[in-house]
Enzyme design. Sequence first.
Site, PDB file in Angstrom:
ATOM      1  N   ARG A 126      45.797  62.741 131.918  1.00 11.65           N
ATOM      2  CA  ARG A 126      47.248  62.440 131.811  1.00 11.65           C
ATOM      3  C   ARG A 126      47.910  63.091 130.609  1.00 11.65           C
ATOM      4  NH1 ARG A 126      45.025  57.811 133.754  1.00 11.65           N
ATOM      5  NH2 ARG A 126      45.561  57.469 135.933  1.00 11.65           N
ATOM      6  N   LYS A 148      57.366  74.906 129.755  1.00  9.58           N
ATOM      7  CA  LYS A 148      57.288  75.012 131.217  1.00  9.58           C
ATOM      8  C   LYS A 148      55.906  75.511 131.574  1.00  9.58           C
ATOM      9  CE  LYS A 148      61.887  76.025 132.989  1.00  9.58           C
ATOM     10  NZ  LYS A 148      62.642  77.026 133.758  1.00  9.58           N
ATOM     11  N   GLU A 190      62.083  90.798 128.914  1.00  7.17           N
ATOM     12  CA  GLU A 190      62.431  89.407 128.553  1.00  7.17           C
ATOM     13  C   GLU A 190      63.035  89.356 127.145  1.00  7.17           C
ATOM     14  OE1 GLU A 190      62.179  86.788 130.644  1.00  7.17           O
ATOM     15  OE2 GLU A 190      60.442  87.061 131.964  1.00  7.17           O
ATOM     16  N   LYS A 231      65.141  81.325 122.125  1.00  9.13           N
ATOM     17  CA  LYS A 231      64.535  80.419 123.110  1.00  9.13           C
ATOM     18  C   LYS A 231      64.462  79.002 122.550  1.00  9.13           C
ATOM     19  CE  LYS A 231      61.693  79.538 126.803  1.00  9.13           C
ATOM     20  NZ  LYS A 231      60.764  80.026 127.789  1.00  9.13           N
ATOM     21  N   GLU A 241      66.064  71.632 131.538  1.00 13.55           N
ATOM     22  CA  GLU A 241      66.881  72.510 132.376  1.00 13.55           C
ATOM     23  C   GLU A 241      67.848  71.749 133.271  1.00 13.55           C
ATOM     24  OE1 GLU A 241      64.879  76.081 133.782  1.00 13.55           O
ATOM     25  OE2 GLU A 241      66.298  76.186 135.438  1.00 13.55           O
ATOM     26  N   ARG A 245      69.742  75.717 129.839  1.00 11.64           N
ATOM     27  CA  ARG A 245      68.448  76.412 129.876  1.00 11.64           C
ATOM     28  C   ARG A 245      68.365  77.350 131.075  1.00 11.64           C
ATOM     29  NH1 ARG A 245      62.326  74.133 128.552  1.00 11.64           N
ATOM     30  NH2 ARG A 245      61.302  76.093 129.040  1.00 11.64           N
ATOM     31  N   ASN A 249      67.227  82.134 133.084  1.00 15.72           N
ATOM     32  CA  ASN A 249      66.823  82.697 134.373  1.00 15.72           C
ATOM     33  C   ASN A 249      67.596  83.959 134.723  1.00 15.72           C
ATOM     34  OD1 ASN A 249      65.023  80.571 134.761  1.00 15.72           O
ATOM     35  ND2 ASN A 249      66.630  79.275 135.627  1.00 15.72           N
ATOM     36  N   HIS A 252      66.150  86.438 137.078  1.00 14.93           N
ATOM     37  CA  HIS A 252      64.949  85.876 137.691  1.00 14.93           C
ATOM     38  C   HIS A 252      65.107  85.569 139.179  1.00 14.93           C
ATOM     39  CE1 HIS A 252      63.567  85.796 133.622  1.00 14.93           C
ATOM     40  NE2 HIS A 252      62.441  85.211 133.940  1.00 14.93           N
ATOM     41  N   HIS A 256      62.303  87.156 141.097  1.00 19.91           N
ATOM     42  CA  HIS A 256      61.281  86.374 141.815  1.00 19.91           C
ATOM     43  C   HIS A 256      61.219  86.775 143.282  1.00 19.91           C
ATOM     44  CE1 HIS A 256      61.025  82.749 138.828  1.00 19.91           C
ATOM     45  NE2 HIS A 256      60.461  83.842 138.361  1.00 19.91           N
ATOM     46  N   HIS A 271      55.729  90.805 136.609  1.00 17.32           N
ATOM     47  CA  HIS A 271      56.851  89.869 136.448  1.00 17.32           C
ATOM     48  C   HIS A 271      58.014  90.456 135.636  1.00 17.32           C
ATOM     49  CE1 HIS A 271      58.983  86.101 135.956  1.00 17.32           C
ATOM     50  NE2 HIS A 271      58.984  86.296 134.644  1.00 17.32           N
TER      51      HIS A 271
HETATM   52  N1  LIG Z   1      56.543  79.214 131.286  1.00 18.43           N
HETATM   53  C1  LIG Z   1      57.591  79.973 131.093  1.00 18.43           C
HETATM   54  O1  LIG Z   1      58.593  79.548 130.510  1.00 18.43           O
HETATM   55  C2  LIG Z   1      57.556  81.387 131.555  1.00 18.43           C
HETATM   56  C3  LIG Z   1      58.542  82.285 131.140  1.00 18.43           C
HETATM   57  C4  LIG Z   1      58.435  83.629 131.537  1.00 18.43           C
HETATM   58  C5  LIG Z   1      57.369  84.028 132.321  1.00 18.43           C
HETATM   59  N2  LIG Z   1      56.444  83.131 132.711  1.00 18.43           N
HETATM   60  C6  LIG Z   1      55.289  83.532 133.517  1.00 18.43           C
HETATM   61  O2  LIG Z   1      54.512  84.462 132.750  1.00 18.43           O
HETATM   62  C7  LIG Z   1      53.744  85.271 133.655  1.00 18.43           C
HETATM   63  C8  LIG Z   1      53.772  86.702 133.203  1.00 18.43           C
HETATM   64  O3  LIG Z   1      53.210  86.780 131.928  1.00 18.43           O
HETATM   65  P1  LIG Z   1      52.582  88.144 131.390  1.00 18.43           P
HETATM   66  O4  LIG Z   1      53.518  89.248 131.640  1.00 18.43           O
HETATM   67  O5  LIG Z   1      52.115  87.878 130.025  1.00 18.43           O
HETATM   68  O6  LIG Z   1      51.381  88.375 132.401  1.00 18.43           O
HETATM   69  P2  LIG Z   1      49.793  88.252 132.271  1.00 18.43           P
HETATM   70  O7  LIG Z   1      49.395  86.971 131.689  1.00 18.43           O
HETATM   71  O8  LIG Z   1      49.271  88.610 133.611  1.00 18.43           O
HETATM   72  O9  LIG Z   1      49.425  89.402 131.227  1.00 18.43           O
HETATM   73  C9  LIG Z   1      49.690  90.730 131.561  1.00 18.43           C
HETATM   74  C10 LIG Z   1      48.419  91.598 131.516  1.00 18.43           C
HETATM   75  O10 LIG Z   1      48.152  91.918 130.160  1.00 18.43           O
HETATM   76  C11 LIG Z   1      46.810  91.578 129.836  1.00 18.43           C
HETATM   77  N3  LIG Z   1      46.828  91.204 128.428  1.00 18.43           N
HETATM   78  C12 LIG Z   1      47.487  90.168 127.856  1.00 18.43           C
HETATM   79  N4  LIG Z   1      47.382  90.244 126.527  1.00 18.43           N
HETATM   80  C13 LIG Z   1      46.654  91.343 126.240  1.00 18.43           C
HETATM   81  C14 LIG Z   1      46.237  91.974 125.038  1.00 18.43           C
HETATM   82  N5  LIG Z   1      46.606  91.515 123.845  1.00 18.43           N
HETATM   83  N6  LIG Z   1      45.475  93.087 125.117  1.00 18.43           N
HETATM   84  C15 LIG Z   1      45.149  93.599 126.339  1.00 18.43           C
HETATM   85  N7  LIG Z   1      45.540  93.085 127.513  1.00 18.43           N
HETATM   86  C16 LIG Z   1      46.281  91.959 127.457  1.00 18.43           C
HETATM   87  C17 LIG Z   1      46.434  90.476 130.796  1.00 18.43           C
HETATM   88  O11 LIG Z   1      45.045  90.437 130.980  1.00 18.43           O
HETATM   89  C18 LIG Z   1      47.165  90.927 132.054  1.00 18.43           C
HETATM   90  O12 LIG Z   1      46.408  91.909 132.714  1.00 18.43           O
HETATM   91  C19 LIG Z   1      54.362  85.056 135.030  1.00 18.43           C
HETATM   92  O13 LIG Z   1      53.492  84.273 135.789  1.00 18.43           O
HETATM   93  C20 LIG Z   1      55.642  84.289 134.755  1.00 18.43           C
HETATM   94  O14 LIG Z   1      56.011  83.451 135.803  1.00 18.43           O
HETATM   95  C21 LIG Z   1      56.509  81.822 132.336  1.00 18.43           C
END
Ligand SMILES: NC(=O)c1ccc[n+]([C@@H]2O[C@H](COP(=O)([O-])OP(=O)(O)OC[C@H]3O[C@@H](n4cnc5c(N)ncnc54)[C@H](O)[C@@H]3O)[C@@H](O)[C@H]2O)c1
Length: 378
Positions: A126, A148, A190, A231, A241, A245, A249, A252, A256, A271
């Site tokens: 939990r 999130k 972003e 942020k 949100e 907030r 998006n 997005h 998406h 993404h």
């Molecule tokens: N929670 C939120 O508020 C929020 C906001 C924006 C995006 N997101 C989510 O984030 C995700 C995208 O995140 P992302 O772009 O980081 O993708 P990801 O986590 O897939 O990372 C991108 C790639 O980079 C590699 N990588 C990461 N750090 C590295 C490093 N230091 N050295 C070498 N390789 C590295 C990973 O292995 C992966 O292949 C999506 O799922 C999206 O929906 C969430």
Amino acid sequence: MSIEAPVVVEVGLGDRTYDILIGSGLLARAGAEIARRLPGTRAAVVTDANVAAAHLDALKASLETGGIQTAVITLPPGEKTKSFAHLEEVVDGVLAAKLERGDIVIAFGGGVIGDLAGFAAGIVRRGMNFVQIPTSLLAQVDSSVGGKTGINSPRGKNLVGVFHQPKLVLADTGVLDTLPIREFRAGYAELAKYGLIDRPEFFAWLEKNWVQVFAGGPERAQAIAEACRAKADVVARDEFETGDRALLNLGHTFGHALEAATQYDGSRLVHGEGVAIGMALAYRFSSRLNLASPDDAARVEAHLRAVGLPWRIADIPGDLPDAEALLAFITQDKKVSRGALTFILTRGVGQAFIAKDVPASEVLSFLRENHPKESDRR
Ligand SMILES: NC(=O)c1ccc[n+]([C@@H]2O[C@H](COP(=O)([O-])OP(=O)(O)OC[C@H]3O[C@@H](n4cnc5c(N)ncnc54)[C@H](O)[C@@H]3O)[C@@H](O)[C@H]2O)c1
């Protein structure tokens, strides 16, 4: 690697207030910083294979120095990992390590790992303690901050999850040196987003300084800190949100839909690239609706193009579903409230706003005009 004093940005959420530390060399201090805030705890580190190969030894050594016993759960990299199957794997790994509620789940990776590990931390026993050590630019400027968490459903992105705030975010800007350039660019989308939402002077600063941000000088940490401040401000105002907030998006809703249309296939679209195209489309759509000037849309497109990001649907390799199918992905998106389309639109650079009741017919004609195949046929 130089160790400099980190920049500290506070996320003000009453008794759940936490710090974001930003700076180069922070991984070496992770154990001490975590132990200071959460003394006497054990941890499960959730990471992916790419991050583990480049940085896990350094993190493990640092946690050991802080006296934190650690179990490690390493998952495959990529968006497809944000799934029920991998959630189960993480939950099982945390329970198998016999961690208690007061122990910590540490997300050590990009946004995929952060969202998945955060969700697991939110539901195991939990709600366990959660620490974010984001390693991608996208995660450092966006996903690690704000609580999130979640996974994707075959029916759409991020449809299953909880709000669960971390106790600490440690953004070591040095670990970005191993991030592939394409992923760095995706995170940059972003970063630029905050300028396009409501910080026009930040967007202008990025137009001048983006080369240094990519190169890794002090401008990189400066830009990341500015993004975290932006942020943190929004999250402190509207944690769940119900209002402002949603501005985060920007880009997005289109983004998406494009991600879903490419079946989350990272070889075609990651993404942040979807967000880049989505932001350019949001500006273009705003100009079509006579809300913003076409010059603003052109300025945004020019910057995205300059840094090497995709900015139109035609930049996505391979076949895409038609405009009507893209609209269907949009109406499946969770930002659609009772059938009315909600979009983040803009009156100019740094003047984004939440537009409710955007007619689906306008969106459809706009998508037709901007769809590479359909515009060919016109
Ligand atoms: N929670 C939120 O508020 C929020 C906001 C924006 C995006 N997101 C989510 O984030 C995700 C995208 O995140 P992302 O772009 O980081 O993708 P990801 O986590 O897939 O990372 C991108 C790639 O980079 C590699 N990588 C990461 N750090 C590295 C490093 N230091 N050295 C070498 N390789 C590295 C990973 O292995 C992966 O292949 C999506 O799922 C999206 O929906 C969430």
